[in-house]
Design an enzyme around this catalytic site. Structure first.
Site, PDB file in Angstrom:
ATOM      1  N   GLU A   1      -9.788   0.119 -10.198  1.00 38.77           N
ATOM      2  CA  GLU A   1      -8.723   0.756 -10.963  1.00 38.77           C
ATOM      3  C   GLU A   1      -8.888   2.281 -10.938  1.00 38.77           C
ATOM      4  O   GLU A   1     -10.006   2.783 -10.832  1.00 38.77           O
ATOM      5  CB  GLU A   1      -8.795   0.283 -12.426  1.00 38.77           C
ATOM      6  CG  GLU A   1      -8.645  -1.218 -12.614  1.00 38.77           C
ATOM      7  CD  GLU A   1      -7.188  -1.684 -12.551  1.00 38.77           C
ATOM      8  OE1 GLU A   1      -6.307  -0.907 -12.136  1.00 38.77           O
ATOM      9  OE2 GLU A   1      -6.954  -2.846 -12.934  1.00 38.77           O
TER      10      GLU A   1
ATOM     11  N   HIS B   1      -4.398   0.667  -7.452  1.00 38.70           N
ATOM     12  CA  HIS B   1      -5.673  -0.048  -7.340  1.00 38.70           C
ATOM     13  C   HIS B   1      -5.726  -0.882  -6.069  1.00 38.70           C
ATOM     14  O   HIS B   1      -4.706  -1.377  -5.594  1.00 38.70           O
ATOM     15  CB  HIS B   1      -5.996  -0.872  -8.603  1.00 38.70           C
ATOM     16  CG  HIS B   1      -5.228  -2.137  -8.774  1.00 38.70           C
ATOM     17  ND1 HIS B   1      -4.734  -2.546  -9.991  1.00 38.70           N
ATOM     18  CD2 HIS B   1      -4.879  -3.124  -7.916  1.00 38.70           C
ATOM     19  CE1 HIS B   1      -4.130  -3.709  -9.859  1.00 38.70           C
ATOM     20  NE2 HIS B   1      -4.211  -4.087  -8.612  1.00 38.70           N
TER      21      HIS B   1
ATOM     22  N   ASP C   1     -11.976 -10.382  -4.757  1.00 35.40           N
ATOM     23  CA  ASP C   1     -12.245 -10.356  -6.194  1.00 35.40           C
ATOM     24  C   ASP C   1     -12.046 -11.710  -6.860  1.00 35.40           C
ATOM     25  O   ASP C   1     -11.508 -12.641  -6.253  1.00 35.40           O
ATOM     26  CB  ASP C   1     -11.366  -9.291  -6.879  1.00 35.40           C
ATOM     27  CG  ASP C   1      -9.948  -9.239  -6.316  1.00 35.40           C
ATOM     28  OD1 ASP C   1      -9.524 -10.215  -5.709  1.00 35.40           O
ATOM     29  OD2 ASP C   1      -9.276  -8.212  -6.496  1.00 35.40           O
TER      30      ASP C   1
ATOM     31  N   ASN D   1      -0.484   1.028  -9.742  1.00 33.73           N
ATOM     32  CA  ASN D   1      -1.244   2.234 -10.086  1.00 33.73           C
ATOM     33  C   ASN D   1      -2.186   2.664  -8.956  1.00 33.73           C
ATOM     34  O   ASN D   1      -3.022   3.527  -9.152  1.00 33.73           O
ATOM     35  CB  ASN D   1      -2.047   1.994 -11.372  1.00 33.73           C
ATOM     36  CG  ASN D   1      -3.033   0.840 -11.241  1.00 33.73           C
ATOM     37  OD1 ASN D   1      -3.170   0.248 -10.168  1.00 33.73           O
ATOM     38  ND2 ASN D   1      -3.724   0.530 -12.317  1.00 33.73           N
TER      39      ASN D   1
HETATM   40  C1  F6R Z   1      -5.857  -9.337  -5.303  1.00 35.94           C
HETATM   41  C2  F6R Z   1      -6.123  -7.924  -5.471  1.00 35.94           C
HETATM   42  C3  F6R Z   1      -5.171  -7.000  -6.120  1.00 35.94           C
HETATM   43  C4  F6R Z   1      -3.729  -7.175  -5.646  1.00 35.94           C
HETATM   44  C5  F6R Z   1      -2.809  -6.176  -6.330  1.00 35.94           C
HETATM   45  C6  F6R Z   1      -1.359  -6.389  -5.941  1.00 35.94           C
HETATM   46  O1  F6R Z   1      -6.945  -9.993  -4.675  1.00 35.94           O
HETATM   47  O2  F6R Z   1      -7.175  -7.509  -5.106  1.00 35.94           O
HETATM   48  O3  F6R Z   1      -5.564  -5.681  -5.852  1.00 35.94           O
HETATM   49  O4  F6R Z   1      -3.670  -7.019  -4.258  1.00 35.94           O
HETATM   50  O5  F6R Z   1      -2.930  -6.292  -7.709  1.00 35.94           O
HETATM   51  O6  F6R Z   1      -0.932  -7.602  -6.429  1.00 35.94           O
HETATM   52  P1  F6R Z   1       0.467  -8.226  -5.993  1.00 35.94           P
HETATM   53  O7  F6R Z   1       0.355  -8.553  -4.541  1.00 35.94           O
HETATM   54  O8  F6R Z   1       0.586  -9.484  -6.823  1.00 35.94           O
HETATM   55  O9  F6R Z   1       1.503  -7.214  -6.282  1.00 35.94           O
END
Ligand code: F6R
Length: 243
Positions: A143, A138, A67, A136
């Site tokens: 989401e 995701h 992303d 959550n």
């Molecule tokens: C990042 C991504 C997000 C993160 C998620 C967890 O490329 O796709 O889904 O993996 O938000 O983020 P952290 O690792 O910072 O807790």
């Protein structure tokens, strides 16, 4: 689905890096699906160490990221392109022209999403996809919602995600409100998936992956349908699991 519970973040990073290294050793031309955020930083450090010790060669791999924020310049400190350059690419011998991150500055975002999926297809698909997980549930920026998109698409970030990501920005108002993300269909097409999670804040979302129920309200619960998904968590993230 395979569950690996480790003591702490350090161990998680080592185990995840080893899983990745195995894929690269088996197929030096592997297409690596990468993620950003706090979770993979330790794993990337381990992969860099392996490269420096001449245990791993990245010269023939291709990478695709999950992303990117819409509207951030690739040089912006919080863009995911910048994150990847700083935390991995500039420390290893990957060919930078074979590293792909969605272009959040594209004038035609819908066309950019389509091109991204076509690029992945042209590469022969993703051999191993790394995932973090949101509090959550995701995965990438898919989401929780009543429906999920299969392909790469533009998404509005939830308030929960904006708040969670605000820690990387000077001000919560600076967090972009939209992003380009690979869809759950694209993620599920990866031949192997490795999801990593550390800390108690992820425990509820991790519980959802092992609930036996698949729901769009916890996008990560989709992984229960994957043939080769490995979930590596530390004890805090595994807190609500019976293992
Ligand atoms: C990042 C991504 C997000 C993160 C998620 C967890 O490329 O796709 O889904 O993996 O938000 O983020 P952290 O690792 O910072 O807790």
């Amino acid at each position: 689905m395979k569950l690996i519970v480790v003591e702490n973040y350090e161990e998680l990073s080592k185990v995840a890096a080893q899983e990745y290294a195995n894929v690269i050793k088996e197929n030096p031309k592997a297409v690596l699906g990468l993620a950003t955020g706090g979770s993979p930083i330790g794993m990337y450090k381990e992969l860099i160490k392996m490269y420096e010790n001449k245990e791993l060669d990245f010269s023939n791999v291709t990478t695709v990221n999950l992303d990117e924020y819409v509207g951030l310049n690739p040089e912006h400190e919080q863009s995911y392109r910048h994150f990847m350059n700083e935390n991995l690419f500039k420390h290893i011998n990957v060919d930078i022209t074979k590293t792909f991150v969605p272009n959040g500055l594209a004038e035609d975002l819908a066309a950019q999403c389509k091109e991204y999926d076509e690029k992945i297809k042209e590469l022969g698909g993703i051999d191993v996809q790394l995932l973090g997980i949101g509090n959550n549930g995701h995965i990438a920026f898919n989401e929780p919602d009543t429906e999920l998109s299969a392909g790469t698409h533009v998404i509005s970030l939830t308030q929960n995600t904006i708040e969670a990501n605000a820690r990387f920005f000077d001000n919560i108002d600076d967090v972009p409100k939209t992003a380009i993300t690979m869809g759950v269909g694209g993620i599920m097409k990866a031949k192997k998936i490795i999801l990593i999670a550390s800390g108690e804040s992820k425990a509820e979302a991790i519980k959802g992956i092992f609930s036996g129920k698949i729901t769009t309200e916890n996008p990560a619960s989709m992984l229960q349908m994957h043939r080769d998904a490995v979930v590596i968590v530390d004890k805090d993230a595994a807190k609500l699991l019976n293992y």
